[in-house]
Scaffold this motif. Structure first.
Motif, PDB file in Angstrom:
ATOM      1  N   PRO A  44       0.797  -1.384  -0.005  1.00  0.00           N
ATOM      2  CA  PRO A  44       0.046  -0.325   0.165  1.00  0.00           C
ATOM      3  C   PRO A  44       0.394   1.152   0.182  1.00  0.00           C
ATOM      4  CG  PRO A  44      -0.014  -0.780   2.191  1.00  0.00           C
ATOM      5  CD  PRO A  44       0.770  -1.813   1.678  1.00  0.00           C
ATOM      6  N   ILE A  45       0.155   2.032  -0.531  1.00  0.00           N
ATOM      7  CA  ILE A  45       0.549   3.767  -0.230  1.00  0.00           C
ATOM      8  C   ILE A  45       1.013   3.616   1.459  1.00  0.00           C
ATOM      9  CG2 ILE A  45       0.575   6.020  -0.615  1.00  0.00           C
ATOM     10  CD1 ILE A  45      -0.848   5.581  -3.282  1.00  0.00           C
ATOM     11  N   GLU A 127      14.455  -2.553  -6.690  1.00  0.00           N
ATOM     12  CA  GLU A 127      15.607  -1.556  -7.464  1.00  0.00           C
ATOM     13  C   GLU A 127      16.067  -0.205  -7.570  1.00  0.00           C
ATOM     14  OE1 GLU A 127      17.723  -2.035 -12.249  1.00  0.00           O
ATOM     15  OE2 GLU A 127      16.424  -2.483 -11.428  1.00  0.00           O
ATOM     16  N   MET A 128      14.071   0.226  -7.591  1.00  0.00           N
ATOM     17  CA  MET A 128      13.857   1.603  -8.572  1.00  0.00           C
ATOM     18  C   MET A 128      13.808   1.924  -6.559  1.00  0.00           C
ATOM     19  SD  MET A 128      12.914   3.863 -10.418  1.00  0.00           S
ATOM     20  CE  MET A 128      13.250   3.224 -11.146  1.00  0.00           C
ATOM     21  N   ILE A 129      13.276   1.632  -6.007  1.00  0.00           N
ATOM     22  CA  ILE A 129      13.749   2.632  -3.785  1.00  0.00           C
ATOM     23  C   ILE A 129      15.417   2.806  -3.711  1.00  0.00           C
ATOM     24  CG2 ILE A 129      13.554   1.728  -1.289  1.00  0.00           C
ATOM     25  CD1 ILE A 129      10.961  -0.235  -2.410  1.00  0.00           C
ATOM     26  N   ASN A 130      16.087   1.588  -4.283  1.00  0.00           N
ATOM     27  CA  ASN A 130      17.416   1.855  -4.342  1.00  0.00           C
ATOM     28  C   ASN A 130      18.206   2.832  -4.852  1.00  0.00           C
ATOM     29  OD1 ASN A 130      18.049  -0.503  -2.468  1.00  0.00           O
ATOM     30  ND2 ASN A 130      18.307  -1.957  -4.072  1.00  0.00           N
ATOM     31  N   ALA A 248       7.400   9.197  -4.774  1.00  0.00           N
ATOM     32  CA  ALA A 248       7.409   7.870  -5.195  1.00  0.00           C
ATOM     33  C   ALA A 248       7.798   6.983  -4.506  1.00  0.00           C
ATOM     34  CB  ALA A 248       9.166   8.407  -6.450  1.00  0.00           C
ATOM     35  N   LEU A 249       8.644   6.776  -3.689  1.00  0.00           N
ATOM     36  CA  LEU A 249       9.169   6.059  -2.121  1.00  0.00           C
ATOM     37  C   LEU A 249       7.845   5.635  -1.602  1.00  0.00           C
ATOM     38  CD1 LEU A 249      12.821   7.679  -0.811  1.00  0.00           C
ATOM     39  CD2 LEU A 249      11.524   4.928  -2.127  1.00  0.00           C
ATOM     40  N   ALA A 250       7.204   6.523  -1.332  1.00  0.00           N
ATOM     41  CA  ALA A 250       5.670   6.643  -0.951  1.00  0.00           C
ATOM     42  C   ALA A 250       4.459   5.752  -1.563  1.00  0.00           C
ATOM     43  CB  ALA A 250       4.891   7.271  -0.051  1.00  0.00           C
ATOM     44  N   ALA A 251       4.636   6.095  -2.504  1.00  0.00           N
ATOM     45  CA  ALA A 251       4.130   4.530  -3.449  1.00  0.00           C
ATOM     46  C   ALA A 251       4.340   3.183  -3.912  1.00  0.00           C
ATOM     47  CB  ALA A 251       3.595   5.726  -4.960  1.00  0.00           C
ATOM     48  N   LEU A 252       5.341   3.558  -3.539  1.00  0.00           N
ATOM     49  CA  LEU A 252       6.312   2.244  -3.479  1.00  0.00           C
ATOM     50  C   LEU A 252       5.936   1.245  -2.527  1.00  0.00           C
ATOM     51  CD1 LEU A 252       9.385   2.973  -5.269  1.00  0.00           C
ATOM     52  CD2 LEU A 252       7.257   1.412  -7.140  1.00  0.00           C
ATOM     53  N   GLY A 253       5.670   1.749  -1.213  1.00  0.00           N
ATOM     54  CA  GLY A 253       5.375   1.252  -0.224  1.00  0.00           C
ATOM     55  C   GLY A 253       6.625   1.325   0.815  1.00  0.00           C
ATOM     56  N   ALA A 254       7.438   2.141   0.724  1.00  0.00           N
ATOM     57  CA  ALA A 254       8.772   2.738   1.069  1.00  0.00           C
ATOM     58  C   ALA A 254       9.158   4.102   1.283  1.00  0.00           C
ATOM     59  CB  ALA A 254       9.833   2.268   0.288  1.00  0.00           C
ATOM     60  N   ALA A 255       7.872   4.435   2.021  1.00  0.00           N
ATOM     61  CA  ALA A 255       7.638   5.626   2.840  1.00  0.00           C
ATOM     62  C   ALA A 255       7.815   5.515   4.662  1.00  0.00           C
ATOM     63  CB  ALA A 255       7.466   7.072   2.389  1.00  0.00           C
ATOM     64  N   GLY A 256       7.520   4.428   4.801  1.00  0.00           N
ATOM     65  CA  GLY A 256       7.025   4.246   6.366  1.00  0.00           C
ATOM     66  C   GLY A 256       8.172   4.857   7.429  1.00  0.00           C
ATOM     67  N   SER A 262      15.704   7.229   6.432  1.00  0.00           N
ATOM     68  CA  SER A 262      16.474   7.510   5.084  1.00  0.00           C
ATOM     69  C   SER A 262      15.740   8.911   4.600  1.00  0.00           C
ATOM     70  CB  SER A 262      15.998   6.339   3.894  1.00  0.00           C
ATOM     71  OG  SER A 262      16.996   5.072   5.192  1.00  0.00           O
ATOM     72  N   ILE A 263      14.945   9.032   4.926  1.00  0.00           N
ATOM     73  CA  ILE A 263      13.743   9.741   4.697  1.00  0.00           C
ATOM     74  C   ILE A 263      14.014  11.239   4.619  1.00  0.00           C
ATOM     75  CG2 ILE A 263      11.922  10.651   4.662  1.00  0.00           C
ATOM     76  CD1 ILE A 263      12.096   8.886   2.246  1.00  0.00           C
ATOM     77  N   ASP A 264      14.326  11.564   6.139  1.00  0.00           N
ATOM     78  CA  ASP A 264      15.323  12.769   6.099  1.00  0.00           C
ATOM     79  C   ASP A 264      16.636  12.507   5.612  1.00  0.00           C
ATOM     80  OD1 ASP A 264      13.239  12.542   8.301  1.00  0.00           O
ATOM     81  OD2 ASP A 264      14.459  12.068   9.833  1.00  0.00           O
ATOM     82  N   ALA A 265      17.284  11.846   5.729  1.00  0.00           N
ATOM     83  CA  ALA A 265      18.388  12.519   5.021  1.00  0.00           C
ATOM     84  C   ALA A 265      18.215  13.031   3.111  1.00  0.00           C
ATOM     85  CB  ALA A 265      19.871  10.737   4.719  1.00  0.00           C
ATOM     86  N   LEU A 266      17.456  12.071   2.762  1.00  0.00           N
ATOM     87  CA  LEU A 266      16.801  12.318   1.301  1.00  0.00           C
ATOM     88  C   LEU A 266      16.114  13.804   1.584  1.00  0.00           C
ATOM     89  CD1 LEU A 266      15.956   9.813  -0.728  1.00  0.00           C
ATOM     90  CD2 LEU A 266      13.944  12.292  -1.115  1.00  0.00           C
ATOM     91  N   SER A 267      15.381  14.031   2.092  1.00  0.00           N
ATOM     92  CA  SER A 267      14.741  15.534   2.188  1.00  0.00           C
ATOM     93  C   SER A 267      16.306  16.585   2.500  1.00  0.00           C
ATOM     94  CB  SER A 267      13.827  15.284   3.033  1.00  0.00           C
ATOM     95  OG  SER A 267      12.688  14.482   3.478  1.00  0.00           O
TER      96      SER A 267
END
Length: 358
Positions: A44-45, A127-130, A248-256, A262-267
């Protein structure tokens, strides 16, 4: 003799049949049909609750800052507005801008559907998440990224421009208010108000629960924010790129919550973060030397509202309005009689000789 032959045939036939029956009983059963496993469900998102809270805190600050009025009547109003404007911590504020950008991007159905197509294939999904974590710009390859970017630019860039415009009005008020005698009075407890500004600048802003609920539903597709997307061509500025990446990470289910670090570092973005830090440092210096009330108004207009609004607008890709050129007074002697006519020699030579006394 014929009867004996017939008996032999019957016996032989019976033997063959019995042999076939025995062979059939002793042979293994046919293998079962292969089991076709269903593909794993599409995740899920997922967007961390803390990310949504930061988005709400950012949105709330921008709304309050844009509403600061330049019509000051006394020092208490100025100090109250200073507290409103100083109330953000640069790092969490930057994270909040990207978080809000992600929520906005998730409002674009084409972008979300394109990402979800990849999410249906586990190998491609991972692969896309990475790729996104290593390079946030990968999120811009999805169909609909241009219209999702348009939402971010229009909303966050537009909010930055509103805060910047409010700052220009407040800065102008610093000059206009000097016609009132109270504005020239000395600010009381100058050290205390500087310390309060520093404390507010080190404290992350809080979100409002009602707004968090709205943004949470919007991020999951439960409701819309009533926005109209438009296609915005690349290249994109940092807030847009990182907002698309988190969406995009949220839609891939990887932003929980388990991916929050990792989200903080990316932001994080050095340019926008440095811009916000410089706005704070300039504010502290301004308040440290400010004495009359009208100088505090200037600090508020320039170094809180204008500087902060400019940082956010530029980080989202919105264009600041051009500054009106300053018109300097031109001396009439230069304009009419040419350069050098205002020199001491020219003035002396131009004097009429004194009349002789008779």
């Amino acid at each position: 003799m014929r009867s004996f032959s017939r008996t032999r045939v019957v016996v032989a036939t019976t033997a063959v049949a019995l042999t076939a029956i025995i062979a059939a009983c002793s042979s293994p059963p046919p293998p079962p049909p292969p089991v076709v496993q269903a593909p794993p469900p599409v995740p899920p998102i997922t967007l961390s609750a803390q990310v949504i809270e930061r988005a709400s805190a950012f949105r709330g600050y921008m709304s309050r800052a844009a509403a600061v009025s330049p019509t000051f009547q006394n020092g208490d109003q100025i100090q109250a507005s200073l507290k409103v404007g100083a109330a953000y911590e640069p790092k969490s504020f930057m994270n909040g801008a990207v978080a809000y950008a992600a929520v906005l991007a998730l409002q674009d159905p084409t972008f979300v559907a394109s990402v979800r197509e990849v999410a249906a294939h586990p190998a491609q999904r991972q692969e896309m998440i990475n790729n996104i974590f290593s390079n946030p710009s990968y999120a811009a390859v999805f169909k609909g990224a241009d219209s999702a970017a348009g939402l971010i630019i229009d909303q966050i860039g537009g909010d930055g421009l509103k805060v910047y415009a409010a700052g220009k009005a407040v800065k102008q008020a610093a000059y206009d208010v000097q016609h009132s005698s109270w504005s020239k009075g000395v600010v009381s407890d100058r050290d205390g108000r500087l310390a309060a500004a520093k404390t507010l600048s080190a404290t992350p802003a809080l979100a409002e629960s009602a707004d968090v609920a709205v943004l949470q539903q919007a991020s999951l597709g439960g409701q819309t924010l009533g926005l109209t997307p438009r296609a915005a061509p690349a290249p994109y500025q940092p807030v847009v790129i990182r907002g698309l990446a988190v969406a995009a990470l949220a839609a891939l289910g990887a932003a929980g919550d388990n991916n929050l670090a990792s989200i903080d570092a990316l932001s994080a973005d050095w340019a926008t973060g440095n811009c916000l830090n410089m706005a704070k440092l300039n504010l502290y210096q301004c308040l440290a030397v400010s004495k009359p009330h009208y100088e505090d108004i200037f600090c508020l207009g320039q170094h809180i509202l204008m500087d902060t609004g400019a940082c956010i607008a530029k980080g989202a890709g919105a264009n600041l309005p051009p500054e009106a050129p300053r018109v300097l007074p031109v001396k009439e002697s230069i304009a009419v009689r040419g350069a050098g006519s205002n020199s001491r020699k020219a003035k002396t030579g131009g004097k009429k000789p004194a009349a002789k006394k008779s």
